[in-house]
Design an enzyme around this catalytic site. Structure first.
Site, PDB file in Angstrom:
ATOM      1  N   SER A 197       0.824  -1.214   0.000  1.00  0.00           N
ATOM      2  CA  SER A 197       0.000   0.000   0.000  1.00  0.00           C
ATOM      3  C   SER A 197       0.857   1.263   0.000  1.00  0.00           C
ATOM      4  CB  SER A 197      -0.938   0.008   1.210  1.00  0.00           C
ATOM      5  OG  SER A 197      -0.187  -0.018   2.399  1.00  0.00           O
ATOM      6  N   HIS A 198       2.177   1.118   0.099  1.00  0.00           N
ATOM      7  CA  HIS A 198       3.031   2.308   0.123  1.00  0.00           C
ATOM      8  C   HIS A 198       4.172   2.241  -0.890  1.00  0.00           C
ATOM      9  CE1 HIS A 198       0.600   2.887   3.624  1.00  0.00           C
ATOM     10  NE2 HIS A 198       0.872   4.162   3.499  1.00  0.00           N
ATOM     11  N   ARG A 220       1.218   4.385  -4.544  1.00  0.00           N
ATOM     12  CA  ARG A 220       1.153   5.801  -4.164  1.00  0.00           C
ATOM     13  C   ARG A 220       1.666   6.738  -5.249  1.00  0.00           C
ATOM     14  NH1 ARG A 220      -2.496   6.457  -0.378  1.00  0.00           N
ATOM     15  NH2 ARG A 220      -2.174   5.145   1.428  1.00  0.00           N
ATOM     16  N   ALA A 227       5.441   4.549   4.036  1.00  0.00           N
ATOM     17  CA  ALA A 227       5.551   3.803   5.287  1.00  0.00           C
ATOM     18  C   ALA A 227       6.631   4.454   6.154  1.00  0.00           C
ATOM     19  CB  ALA A 227       5.913   2.359   4.983  1.00  0.00           C
ATOM     20  N   THR A 278      -4.733   8.815   9.721  1.00  0.00           N
ATOM     21  CA  THR A 278      -4.529   7.397  10.064  1.00  0.00           C
ATOM     22  C   THR A 278      -3.277   7.243  10.922  1.00  0.00           C
ATOM     23  OG1 THR A 278      -3.575   7.145   7.854  1.00  0.00           O
ATOM     24  CG2 THR A 278      -5.811   6.343   8.177  1.00  0.00           C
ATOM     25  N   GLU A 289      -4.544   0.366   2.651  1.00  0.00           N
ATOM     26  CA  GLU A 289      -4.967  -1.039   2.644  1.00  0.00           C
ATOM     27  C   GLU A 289      -6.460  -1.124   2.312  1.00  0.00           C
ATOM     28  OE1 GLU A 289      -2.880  -3.444   3.022  1.00  0.00           O
ATOM     29  OE2 GLU A 289      -1.175  -2.645   4.132  1.00  0.00           O
ATOM     30  N   LYS A 328      -8.639   3.218  23.355  1.00  0.00           N
ATOM     31  CA  LYS A 328      -7.183   3.152  23.582  1.00  0.00           C
ATOM     32  C   LYS A 328      -6.433   3.578  22.324  1.00  0.00           C
ATOM     33  CE  LYS A 328      -7.795  -0.519  26.950  1.00  0.00           C
ATOM     34  NZ  LYS A 328      -7.326  -1.796  27.481  1.00  0.00           N
ATOM     35  N   ARG A 372       5.299 -14.402  16.144  1.00  0.00           N
ATOM     36  CA  ARG A 372       6.339 -13.923  15.225  1.00  0.00           C
ATOM     37  C   ARG A 372       6.707 -12.496  15.564  1.00  0.00           C
ATOM     38  NH1 ARG A 372       5.494 -10.031  11.270  1.00  0.00           N
ATOM     39  NH2 ARG A 372       3.594 -10.106  10.013  1.00  0.00           N
ATOM     40  N   LEU A 373       7.945 -12.161  15.324  1.00  0.00           N
ATOM     41  CA  LEU A 373       8.400 -10.823  15.685  1.00  0.00           C
ATOM     42  C   LEU A 373       8.027  -9.842  14.589  1.00  0.00           C
ATOM     43  CD1 LEU A 373      11.857 -11.830  17.164  1.00  0.00           C
ATOM     44  CD2 LEU A 373       9.806 -11.131  18.422  1.00  0.00           C
TER      45      LEU A 373
HETATM   46  P1  NDP Z   1      -0.133  -3.801   9.500  1.00  0.00           P
HETATM   47  O1  NDP Z   1      -1.311  -3.940  10.381  1.00  0.00           O
HETATM   48  O2  NDP Z   1      -0.082  -4.588   8.262  1.00  0.00           O
HETATM   49  O3  NDP Z   1       1.173  -4.176  10.326  1.00  0.00           O
HETATM   50  C1  NDP Z   1       1.518  -3.445  11.481  1.00  0.00           C
HETATM   51  C2  NDP Z   1       2.753  -4.017  12.104  1.00  0.00           C
HETATM   52  O4  NDP Z   1       2.429  -5.243  12.742  1.00  0.00           O
HETATM   53  C3  NDP Z   1       3.874  -4.317  11.125  1.00  0.00           C
HETATM   54  O5  NDP Z   1       5.076  -3.907  11.670  1.00  0.00           O
HETATM   55  C4  NDP Z   1       3.817  -5.831  10.960  1.00  0.00           C
HETATM   56  O6  NDP Z   1       5.079  -6.419  10.705  1.00  0.00           O
HETATM   57  C5  NDP Z   1       3.312  -6.270  12.320  1.00  0.00           C
HETATM   58  N1  NDP Z   1       2.548  -7.500  12.271  1.00  0.00           N
HETATM   59  C6  NDP Z   1       1.534  -7.810  11.436  1.00  0.00           C
HETATM   60  N2  NDP Z   1       1.052  -9.039  11.734  1.00  0.00           N
HETATM   61  C7  NDP Z   1       1.789  -9.493  12.770  1.00  0.00           C
HETATM   62  C8  NDP Z   1       1.775 -10.704  13.523  1.00  0.00           C
HETATM   63  N3  NDP Z   1       0.915 -11.675  13.284  1.00  0.00           N
HETATM   64  N4  NDP Z   1       2.679 -10.834  14.506  1.00  0.00           N
HETATM   65  C9  NDP Z   1       3.565  -9.848  14.779  1.00  0.00           C
HETATM   66  N5  NDP Z   1       3.628  -8.689  14.102  1.00  0.00           N
HETATM   67  C10 NDP Z   1       2.745  -8.513  13.113  1.00  0.00           C
HETATM   68  O7  NDP Z   1       0.152  -2.264   9.173  1.00  0.00           O
HETATM   69  P2  NDP Z   1      -0.909  -1.092   8.903  1.00  0.00           P
HETATM   70  O8  NDP Z   1      -1.889  -1.561   7.893  1.00  0.00           O
HETATM   71  O9  NDP Z   1      -1.422  -0.554  10.174  1.00  0.00           O
HETATM   72  O10 NDP Z   1       0.035   0.042   8.234  1.00  0.00           O
HETATM   73  C11 NDP Z   1       0.587  -0.200   6.957  1.00  0.00           C
HETATM   74  C12 NDP Z   1       1.554   0.887   6.589  1.00  0.00           C
HETATM   75  O11 NDP Z   1       0.876   2.095   6.322  1.00  0.00           O
HETATM   76  C13 NDP Z   1       2.621   1.246   7.636  1.00  0.00           C
HETATM   77  O12 NDP Z   1       3.879   1.063   7.018  1.00  0.00           O
HETATM   78  C14 NDP Z   1       2.375   2.714   7.947  1.00  0.00           C
HETATM   79  O13 NDP Z   1       3.549   3.479   8.171  1.00  0.00           O
HETATM   80  C15 NDP Z   1       1.726   3.168   6.670  1.00  0.00           C
HETATM   81  N6  NDP Z   1       0.939   4.394   6.864  1.00  0.00           N
HETATM   82  C16 NDP Z   1       1.454   5.598   6.456  1.00  0.00           C
HETATM   83  C17 NDP Z   1       0.733   6.767   6.606  1.00  0.00           C
HETATM   84  C18 NDP Z   1       1.299   8.089   6.232  1.00  0.00           C
HETATM   85  O14 NDP Z   1       0.602   9.082   6.338  1.00  0.00           O
HETATM   86  N7  NDP Z   1       2.537   8.191   5.825  1.00  0.00           N
HETATM   87  C19 NDP Z   1      -0.626   6.749   7.178  1.00  0.00           C
HETATM   88  C20 NDP Z   1      -1.032   5.453   7.645  1.00  0.00           C
HETATM   89  C21 NDP Z   1      -0.291   4.328   7.462  1.00  0.00           C
HETATM   90  P3  NDP Z   1       5.466  -6.923   9.207  1.00  0.00           P
HETATM   91  O15 NDP Z   1       5.754  -5.687   8.427  1.00  0.00           O
HETATM   92  O16 NDP Z   1       6.634  -7.832   9.410  1.00  0.00           O
HETATM   93  O17 NDP Z   1       4.260  -7.657   8.681  1.00  0.00           O
END
Ligand code: NDP
Length: 349
Positions: free
Chosen positions: A60-61, A65, A136, A173, A201, A244, A318-319
């Site tokens: 998505s980024h 974009r 991102a 967001t 997304e 929260k 997972r980390l």
């Molecule tokens: P996600 O919900 O996809 O993921 C959030 C974080 O959680 C990631 O670091 C991901 O790691 C981790 N994660 C996901 N699933 C698991 C799991 N099962 N166990 C452990 N960790 C997990 O992200 P969002 O959809 O909330 O956001 C997506 C992107 O959008 C981000 O990069 C954000 O910066 C960007 N964004 C940018 C904006 C802007 O204005 N510039 C505005 C809003 C969002 P991993 O990457 O390894 O999956």
């Protein structure tokens, strides 16, 4: 070489994709930006942000974009020849005037100075003004962790999220990212919208015909819906975790706008020209040095913590960051939505 017309089943509809290597993705982004008003330096920095997002599967980024980045260059809202300037306000505080360009350029100017400050004093803050952030956040915090520092970053945007108790958008967001260094290993990195889902997304789900979970957002009538189009067009997102998440989204607004003296999301919208590109705003980034702050052996102490955490019973912990870091290892071409590739090519004269 690009390979067209790969058909794959994704959710409810068939999506046509085009295979592009990472070099082809970078060149497509660079050429498109340069042909739409970015000079070579600005185009290179933003094309790198886009191609690393595609490399890591931050779909998505990445290229998604690019049309919006182009819209803001074409309208003149974003300067294609920006030259950000850093000011050392105090040993631990760096302020960057982004010169109204895209934020990766402000990062290129400010992050090395932030790293130096945090390594010297133990803590540093980078306050970025007058930039346009649509990417991102993990690249900036991961760069800090790769330098042995803890990184925290956040930014706001334009209203898309209703605070808990409201049906009207007020917060952006408002992503929040955190990286923890693990010398010799991949850092731990989380990077997440404080909305239940990033708007990018939701837009990708609408484009690809997927539903989104209930609780993601409301339609224009203030009713909960699983239809991403109804959320993206006239509806509103909700914060994650109810009141929260709403409090954390408010914290992002205060750090990004109240503390550093930039705009709140509603103020950004009020002055935006509506071209579809990112509004002018700021970013808050903090770096902390565990070498300076922690007691001895922080690496081994934390590694043991991660081992205990990932060894817990259950389907498997997972980390955060591990998915992206695994994607990064693949040198294979990435399957890019064909309609998106065509749209980007149509933006090039
Ligand atoms: P996600 O919900 O996809 O993921 C959030 C974080 O959680 C990631 O670091 C991901 O790691 C981790 N994660 C996901 N699933 C698991 C799991 N099962 N166990 C452990 N960790 C997990 O992200 P969002 O959809 O909330 O956001 C997506 C992107 O959008 C981000 O990069 C954000 O910066 C960007 N964004 C940018 C904006 C802007 O204005 N510039 C505005 C809003 C969002 P991993 O990457 O390894 O999956």
């Amino acid at each position: 070489m690009a390979k067209d017309n790969v058909e794959e089943k994704t959710g409810n509809i068939k999506m046509s994709t085009t295979d592009l290597t990472l070099d082809e993705i970078h060149k497509l982004a660079f050429d498109c930006l340069q042909q739409n008003g970015a000079d070579a330096l600005n185009a290179e920095l933003l094309a790198t942000t886009i191609s690393t997002a595609e490399r890591d599967g931050s779909l998505s980024h990445g290229l998604f974009r690019l049309p919006a980045y182009v819209a803001a260059l074409r309208s003149g809202k974003v300067k294609g020849d920006a030259r950000p300037v850093a000011e050392i306000v105090s040993p631990a505080l760096i302020r960057v005037d982004g010169d109204n360009g895209y934020t990766p350029h402000a990062h290129a100017v400010g992050l090395p100075k932030l790293i130096e400050a945090a390594k010297t004093t133990g803590v540093g803050i980078l306050a970025i003004h007058k930039t346009h952030h649509m990417a991102a956040l993990w690249p900036e915090v991961e760069a800090l962790a790769e330098a042995g520092l803890v990184g925290i970053a956040c930014t706001n945007y334009m209203p898309a999220v209703a605070p808990a108790g409201a049906t009207k958008a007020f917060f952006g967001t408002n992503p929040l990212a955190f990286a923890w260094p693990r010398p010799g290993k991949s850092p731990i990195v989380y990077d997440m919208a404080t909305a239940s889902m990033a708007m990018g997304e939701v837009q990708v789900a609408a484009r690809d015909g997927h539903d989104v979970p209930l609780g993601t957002g409301m339609n224009a009538d203030g009713e909960l819906t699983t239809n991403p189009s109804d959320i993206a067009n006239g509806g509103v997102l909700l914060p994650f975790g109810g009141h929260k998440g709403s409090a954390i989204a408010m914290m992002v607004e205060l750090l990004t706008a109240g503390l550093i003296g930039e705009t709140f999301s509603d103020e950004s919208k009020a002055r935006d020209n509506g071209d579809g590109g990112p509004p002018q705003g700021g970013q808050f980034i903090m770096a902390l040095s565990p070498d300076r702050i922690a007691v001895d052996d922080w690496e081994a102490h934390c590694d043991a913590f991660f081992e205990r955490m990932t060894g817990l019973p259950g389907p498997g912990v997972r980390l955060p960051g591990a998915r992206r870091h695994k994607n990064r290892l693949s040198k294979a071409p990435r399957a890019i939505n064909t309609a998106l590739v065509e749209k980007i090519r149509s933006l090039m004269t």
